[in-house]
Motif scaffolding. Structure first.
Motif, PDB file in Angstrom:
ATOM      1  N   UNK A  42     -60.284 -13.357  11.565  1.00 28.96           N
ATOM      2  CA  UNK A  42     -60.807 -12.144  10.943  1.00 28.96           C
ATOM      3  C   UNK A  42     -61.931 -12.428   9.967  1.00 28.96           C
ATOM      4  N   UNK A  43     -61.797 -13.529   9.200  1.00 32.24           N
ATOM      5  CA  UNK A  43     -62.848 -13.912   8.252  1.00 32.24           C
ATOM      6  C   UNK A  43     -64.135 -14.271   8.979  1.00 32.24           C
ATOM      7  N   UNK A  44     -64.003 -15.006  10.084  1.00 24.45           N
ATOM      8  CA  UNK A  44     -65.182 -15.387  10.867  1.00 24.45           C
ATOM      9  C   UNK A  44     -65.865 -14.150  11.451  1.00 24.45           C
ATOM     10  N   UNK A  45     -65.078 -13.248  12.011  1.00 21.68           N
ATOM     11  CA  UNK A  45     -65.650 -12.039  12.613  1.00 21.68           C
ATOM     12  C   UNK A  45     -66.346 -11.163  11.580  1.00 21.68           C
ATOM     13  N   UNK A  46     -65.869 -11.221  10.317  1.00 23.68           N
ATOM     14  CA  UNK A  46     -66.476 -10.398   9.276  1.00 23.68           C
ATOM     15  C   UNK A  46     -67.941 -10.767   9.048  1.00 23.68           C
ATOM     16  N   UNK A  47     -68.307 -12.034   9.320  1.00 22.17           N
ATOM     17  CA  UNK A  47     -69.689 -12.449   9.123  1.00 22.17           C
ATOM     18  C   UNK A  47     -70.629 -11.847  10.169  1.00 22.17           C
ATOM     19  N   UNK A  48     -70.061 -11.327  11.259  1.00 26.00           N
ATOM     20  CA  UNK A  48     -70.877 -10.753  12.325  1.00 26.00           C
ATOM     21  C   UNK A  48     -70.996  -9.230  12.219  1.00 26.00           C
ATOM     22  N   UNK A  49     -70.453  -8.656  11.144  1.00 23.06           N
ATOM     23  CA  UNK A  49     -70.581  -7.214  10.965  1.00 23.06           C
ATOM     24  C   UNK A  49     -72.037  -6.835  10.747  1.00 23.06           C
ATOM     25  N   UNK A  50     -72.433  -5.701  11.293  1.00 26.11           N
ATOM     26  CA  UNK A  50     -73.799  -5.223  11.173  1.00 26.11           C
ATOM     27  C   UNK A  50     -74.056  -4.746   9.755  1.00 26.11           C
ATOM     28  N   UNK A  51     -74.992  -5.353   9.078  1.00 23.98           N
ATOM     29  CA  UNK A  51     -75.288  -4.967   7.700  1.00 23.98           C
ATOM     30  C   UNK A  51     -75.913  -3.587   7.615  1.00 23.98           C
ATOM     31  N   UNK A  52     -76.466  -3.092   8.715  1.00 24.96           N
ATOM     32  CA  UNK A  52     -77.128  -1.790   8.708  1.00 24.96           C
ATOM     33  C   UNK A  52     -76.195  -0.664   9.145  1.00 24.96           C
ATOM     34  N   UNK A  53     -74.890  -0.968   9.349  1.00 22.16           N
ATOM     35  CA  UNK A  53     -73.972   0.048   9.845  1.00 22.16           C
ATOM     36  C   UNK A  53     -73.857   1.229   8.894  1.00 22.16           C
ATOM     37  N   UNK A  54     -73.885   0.969   7.585  1.00 24.73           N
ATOM     38  CA  UNK A  54     -73.809   2.051   6.612  1.00 24.73           C
ATOM     39  C   UNK A  54     -75.022   2.956   6.689  1.00 24.73           C
ATOM     40  N   UNK A  55     -76.191   2.373   6.909  1.00 30.95           N
ATOM     41  CA  UNK A  55     -77.408   3.169   7.007  1.00 30.95           C
ATOM     42  C   UNK A  55     -77.417   4.005   8.277  1.00 30.95           C
TER      43      UNK A  55
END
Length: 276
Positions: A42-55
């Motif tokens: 889960x920690x590893x996958x968190x690094x692949x979250x899209x930083x622009x998802x909120x926008x």
């Protein structure tokens, strides 16, 4: 979705833990390795979250310097709701929401589930709790339409957990028979229903009461909730199970009184505005 993780985790516990000699569980090392592996993934996958998802969702993400000028400003904004009488009346309910979560994991499993069906059976009982929690969280969320629905649903959740507390106060010892096992699992389900109510309705109530200051309101929820959970884990080794039940019941009663006062106040306010 969050509540459903309790089902998966407890089913893993049920599958991997076995009751050994003297009622102690074996297989804990394997269980820890599995949980550690899942946490690492889960920690590893968190690094692949899209930083622009909120926008993309239409949300604006502010930097720390833009949202609060200093740490002092952040702390001030967090504790401003404490000046509101409505938040002060809600504090017992926020505290109880933390107490009831810690109670089911620290006290219910130790003094009720483990003596009845062994350590290996804790995962199964808590999976029932998790299923009821997840289902009723979804239903309660869908049924929430306003103050009246929040009041009715919250009252139902309080009644569910009050029934469990009263039953445990009468007798918290269970045998291994089928009827007593059903009784035990039924209490776990009832507690899960109540927990699902608190998870959804407290959030809805805070959003209704503090529509222009939701961040500070929800920070109060987590502060009081986390503090109550910590208190249970620190204090539980030093008090009896009956004393814990009495504390839970007293807190639940105070929370109910505060919640009803807020509900009546909001209803009166809405009625006065409609007459203008």
């Amino acid at each position: 979705m969050l509540a459903s993780t309790q089902v998966i985790g407890n089913l893993l516990s049920l599958a991997l833990l076995k009751t050994g000699t003297e009622g102690k569980g074996s297989g804990t090392t394997l269980l820890f390795i599995v949980f550690l592996g899942i946490m690492t993934l889960g920690t590893i996958l968190a690094f692949f979250l899209d930083k622009q998802s909120g926008t993309k969702a239409g949300l604006t993400v502010q930097t720390s310097s833009g949202s609060h000028s200093s740490v002092g400003g952040l702390l001030k904004a967090t504790f401003v709701p404490l000046l509101d009488k409505r938040m002060l009346l809600l504090i017992p309910l926020l505290v109880y929401s933390g107490l009831e979560q810690a109670f089911v994991w620290a006290e219910f499993t130790k003094y009720v589930v483990s003596p009845a069906i062994g350590v290996s059976g804790v995962g199964g009982a808590m999976a029932v709790f998790g299923v009821a929690d997840a289902i009723f969280s979804l239903l309660a969320g869908r049924l929430t339409t306003g103050l009246l629905s929040i009041t009715l649903i919250m009252s139902g959740g309080i009644i569910f957990q009050a029934i469990v507390l009263f039953r445990l106060w009468l007798n918290h010892s269970f045998g291994s028979g089928a009827v007593e096992l059903i009784n035990l699992l039924g209490m776990a389900a009832f507690w899960g229903l109540g927990d699902g109510v608190f998870n959804t309705q407290i959030n809805a109530l805070l959003g209704l009461l503090f529509p222009h200051d939701t961040e500070a309101a929800f920070s109060q929820l987590k502060i009081w909730q986390s503090g109550a959970i910590a208190v249970v884990f620190f204090v539980s080794p030093h008090i009896t199970f009956v004393a814990m039940l009495a504390t839970m019941a007293a807190t639940l009663f105070i929370a109910l009184v505060g919640f009803l006062i807020i509900s009546l106040y909001l209803e009166k306010t809405v009625r006065q505005k409609s007459q203008l």
